[in-house]
Write an enzyme that holds these catalytic residues in place. Structure first.
Site, PDB file in Angstrom:
ATOM      1  N   HIS B 134       0.870  -1.174   0.000  1.00 10.57           N
ATOM      2  CA  HIS B 134       0.000   0.000   0.000  1.00 10.57           C
ATOM      3  C   HIS B 134       0.912   1.230   0.000  1.00 10.57           C
ATOM      4  O   HIS B 134       2.031   1.169   0.504  1.00 10.57           O
ATOM      5  CB  HIS B 134      -0.846  -0.050   1.281  1.00 10.57           C
ATOM      6  CG  HIS B 134      -1.927   0.977   1.365  1.00 10.57           C
ATOM      7  ND1 HIS B 134      -1.690   2.264   1.742  1.00 10.57           N
ATOM      8  CD2 HIS B 134      -3.261   0.886   1.123  1.00 10.57           C
ATOM      9  CE1 HIS B 134      -2.848   2.934   1.748  1.00 10.57           C
ATOM     10  NE2 HIS B 134      -3.811   2.115   1.368  1.00 10.57           N
ATOM     11  N   ASP B 211       2.898  -4.915   7.996  1.00 11.38           N
ATOM     12  CA  ASP B 211       1.698  -4.100   7.899  1.00 11.38           C
ATOM     13  C   ASP B 211       0.488  -5.041   7.966  1.00 11.38           C
ATOM     14  O   ASP B 211       0.175  -5.742   7.003  1.00 11.38           O
ATOM     15  CB  ASP B 211       1.732  -3.325   6.573  1.00 11.38           C
ATOM     16  CG  ASP B 211       0.401  -2.659   6.252  1.00 11.38           C
ATOM     17  OD1 ASP B 211      -0.508  -2.677   7.105  1.00 11.38           O
ATOM     18  OD2 ASP B 211       0.271  -2.114   5.134  1.00 11.38           O
ATOM     19  N   GLN B 214      -4.737  -5.228   6.831  1.00  7.71           N
ATOM     20  CA  GLN B 214      -5.760  -6.089   6.231  1.00  7.71           C
ATOM     21  C   GLN B 214      -5.823  -7.475   6.876  1.00  7.71           C
ATOM     22  O   GLN B 214      -6.762  -8.231   6.607  1.00  7.71           O
ATOM     23  CB  GLN B 214      -5.497  -6.263   4.727  1.00  7.71           C
ATOM     24  CG  GLN B 214      -5.594  -4.983   3.916  1.00  7.71           C
ATOM     25  CD  GLN B 214      -7.006  -4.425   3.875  1.00  7.71           C
ATOM     26  OE1 GLN B 214      -7.990  -5.133   4.107  1.00  7.71           O
ATOM     27  NE2 GLN B 214      -7.125  -3.138   3.587  1.00  7.71           N
ATOM     28  N   LYS B 237     -10.463  -0.889  10.620  1.00  2.79           N
ATOM     29  CA  LYS B 237     -10.606  -2.031   9.725  1.00  2.79           C
ATOM     30  C   LYS B 237     -10.986  -3.303  10.491  1.00  2.79           C
ATOM     31  O   LYS B 237     -11.228  -4.342   9.909  1.00  2.79           O
ATOM     32  CB  LYS B 237      -9.312  -2.248   8.933  1.00  2.79           C
ATOM     33  CG  LYS B 237      -9.059  -1.127   7.922  1.00  2.79           C
ATOM     34  CD  LYS B 237      -8.060  -1.539   6.874  1.00  2.79           C
ATOM     35  CE  LYS B 237      -7.416  -0.360   6.178  1.00  2.79           C
ATOM     36  NZ  LYS B 237      -8.299   0.300   5.210  1.00  2.79           N
ATOM     37  N   CYS B 375      -4.745   2.726  -3.709  1.00  3.68           N
ATOM     38  CA  CYS B 375      -3.474   3.160  -3.122  1.00  3.68           C
ATOM     39  C   CYS B 375      -2.354   2.154  -3.355  1.00  3.68           C
ATOM     40  O   CYS B 375      -1.466   1.978  -2.525  1.00  3.68           O
ATOM     41  CB  CYS B 375      -3.600   3.448  -1.624  1.00  3.68           C
ATOM     42  SG  CYS B 375      -4.565   4.908  -1.294  1.00  3.68           S
TER      43      CYS B 375
END
Lengths: 144, 417
Positions: B134, B211, B214, B237, B375
């Site tokens: 991202h 990261d 998600q 999220k 993104c």
């Protein structure tokens, strides 16, 4: 009429499928590139201007149905117009599509561009309609 | 790693129709059609438990945290620090003060880039990231690379949207000081083999940031087992509020890092001659914190834990398989991202129809999806598409909703041809 039909009228879908004046002009007097990196719409515009009159115009690029049909319809309108006439048309058109939804529009000046009035219901898509026109203004002003 | 590894025995208690009742927004209509919310990778909807927690905080507990001697300040401090403990145990961190509250995954990455990388990396050092990051896991590294003369190395991906592991190994060397990888790609759905990625990086002594924006809503995370140095995610999220996020960092690293922002709460003492910084985690939490955000996030985590991440995972993979299968009925549709290990989101393109037209037309049928580059412009460039349409699922979605999506897509294709 369903609201999807309001925006995606048959004439818009037709210009999307079969864009008019699609291609390049090797002897263009004016050229510009319009790009919206956020959605990926990309247009190259070619003009031949003689004695202040737009005698030929073509465009190429990729984009959504709204921007592509807007470019296609724009080219059919620009041919034969003086620069001042063309600017005035965009001015009227821009005022119309950015006006409030319930505002009465004088459609007389708009001609074929009337099909885009549905975009007023979809504010985020207004920039799709105006990208080819901004590219046109850019081409004229950059080369003048 | 085979996808089946993620499937565990399903509990019979998972009742999606009952669960949907917890989410007030799911009963609203959009353009006079029942809302079908397929934009969960952008942000998730909030259960009433989270909404009520926040309402309760403002109705009964609101006060600034830390250093207060009055009742409410102590009560809100207790709730805030309890939220930290819940996050700690959720990702199985070793210490509570390894959990730093931030504004979101993006700020967490920026904190590490600014504090760790700019203090500990020297000119010529290398940072390894992947092609499917991202922008939030590209731009901060790019910025400090420019500033400090670091080298950014990018691991390529294959046509399925998976990283090419051998290429990753080739990029690693003694010069590799930091590896930053996305756990699940937000535009492809690919689940990266982060355990292997971390292990490989450790052989070269590199520090690893994962990261998890998600992945945290969909997969159980154990930072000790992973042995990553930093792990970041966003509250919104995972069914929590916006504006709150987490930076997990190993204690010895966080202790060695200079503060990211200066202000109140991050200091022990201030005079014009000398400033003594506060200990962890407060050193990195300058200014009044997003208190109800942290408490709301803790409530969301409790909600997810109650449902059971294993149950969630099984159900979401069912949705993924069902939608993937039904999309095969549409010959004009091409799925972008066919990794063997995939999370519950699908990016796709349809011949001769721009994603933005698809997005607008689905919206008119009440279906919320995301269109654009998500993104991840390098991913779009790799697959030579200007944009994709993306449906991303959560445990409150149903197969009936997928049926409506498929019908709607078929209708759109008919309209355009």
């Amino acid at each position: 009429m369903e609201s999807s039909d309001l925006l995606y009228q048959e004439i818009i879908l037709d210009h999307n499928r079969n864009p008019r004046n699609f291609g390049e002009l090797s002897n263009a007097t004016h050229k510009a590139v319009g790009h919206n990196p956020l959605c990926g719409d990309y247009i190259e515009l070619y003009l031949i201007v003689k004695d202040n009159v737009i005698v030929d115009v073509k465009f190429s690029g990729v984009g959504c149905a709204i921007s592509k049909s807007s470019a296609s319809i724009m080219t059919t309108i620009l041919k034969g117009k003086t620069i001042e006439e063309a600017k005035q048309i965009f001015n009227d058109f821009h005022t119309a599509i950015t006006s409030e939804i319930d505002k009465k529009i004088d459609t007389q000046n708009l001609g074929k561009l009337e099909v885009f009035l549905g975009v007023r219901e979809f504010p985020v898509r207004v920039k799709c309609v105006t990208l080819p026109w901004h590219t046109f203004i850019d081409a004229i002003e950059k080369n003048s | 790693m085979d996808k089946l590894e993620f499937r565990v025995e399903k509990k019979k208690t998972f009742d999606v129709y009952n669960i949907r009742k917890d989410f007030p927004i799911l009963s609203r209509t959009v353009h006079n059609k029942p809302l079908i919310y397929f934009d969960n990778a952008a942000t998730t909807q909030k259960p009433k438990q989270v909404i009520e927690t926040i309402t309760h905080f403002y109705s009964h507990l609101n006060s600034n945290i830390h250093r207060g001697v009055h009742y409410l300040s102590q009560a809100s401090t207790t709730e805030f620090e309890c939220a930290r403990r819940i996050v700690k145990s959720f990702i199985n961190a070793k210490f509570e003060d390894e959990i730093i509250f931030t504004r979101g995954a993006t700020e967490s990455i920026n904190l590490v880039a600014k504090s760790f990388a700019s203090s500990f990396l020297r000119e010529g050092d290398e940072i390894v990231i992947s092609y499917m990051e991202h922008h939030s896991n590209i731009v901060p590294w790019y910025m400090i690379s420019e500033q400090f003369g670091l080298k950014l190395k990018v691991v390529p991906i294959n046509e399925n949207g998976e990283i090419i592991f051998e290429e990753y190994e080739k990029l690693l060397s003694e010069r590799t000081k930091l590896v930053a990888f996305v756990h699940i790609s937000n535009s492809l759905g690919t689940i990266n083999p982060i355990k292997e990625i971390i292990d490989k990086a450790k052989q070269y002594g590199a520090v690893v940031l994962i990261d998890g924006a998600q992945s945290v809503p969909h997969l159980p995370i154990d930072v000790q087992e992973l042995d990553c140095d930093f792990f970041v995610f966003s509250g919104h999220k995972i069914y929590g509020p916006t504006g709150i996020g987490i930076l997990y960092g190993k204690k010895h690293l966080l202790e060695s890092m200079p503060p990211y922002q200066g202000g109140g709460d991050m200091i022990l003492s201030v005079s014009f001659d000398k400033i003594v910084y506060n200990s962890l985690p407060h050193k990195f939490e300058a200014g009044t914190q997003h208190i109800e955000g942290a408490i709301g996030l803790a409530s969301a985590i409790r909600y997810v834990q109650n449902l059971g991440l294993d149950n969630i995972l099984n159900y979401e993979l069912e949705l993924l398989d069902y939608c993937t299968e039904r999309m095969q009925e549409i010959p004009q549709l091409k799925i972008i991202g066919n990794a063997k290990n995939k999370s519950c989101l699908i990016s796709f393109v349809i011949d001769n129809i721009h994603p933005h037209d698809i997005g607008t037309l689905l919206d008119l049928d009440g279906i919320a999806i995301r269109t654009g580059h998500h993104c991840t412009q390098p991913v779009m460039q790799f697959f030579k598409v200007p944009a994709t349409s993306r449906v991303s699922f959560a445990f409150y979605n149903t197969k009936e909703e997928i049926d409506i999506l498929i019908n709607s897509l078929k209708k759109i294709i008919k309209k355009f041809n």
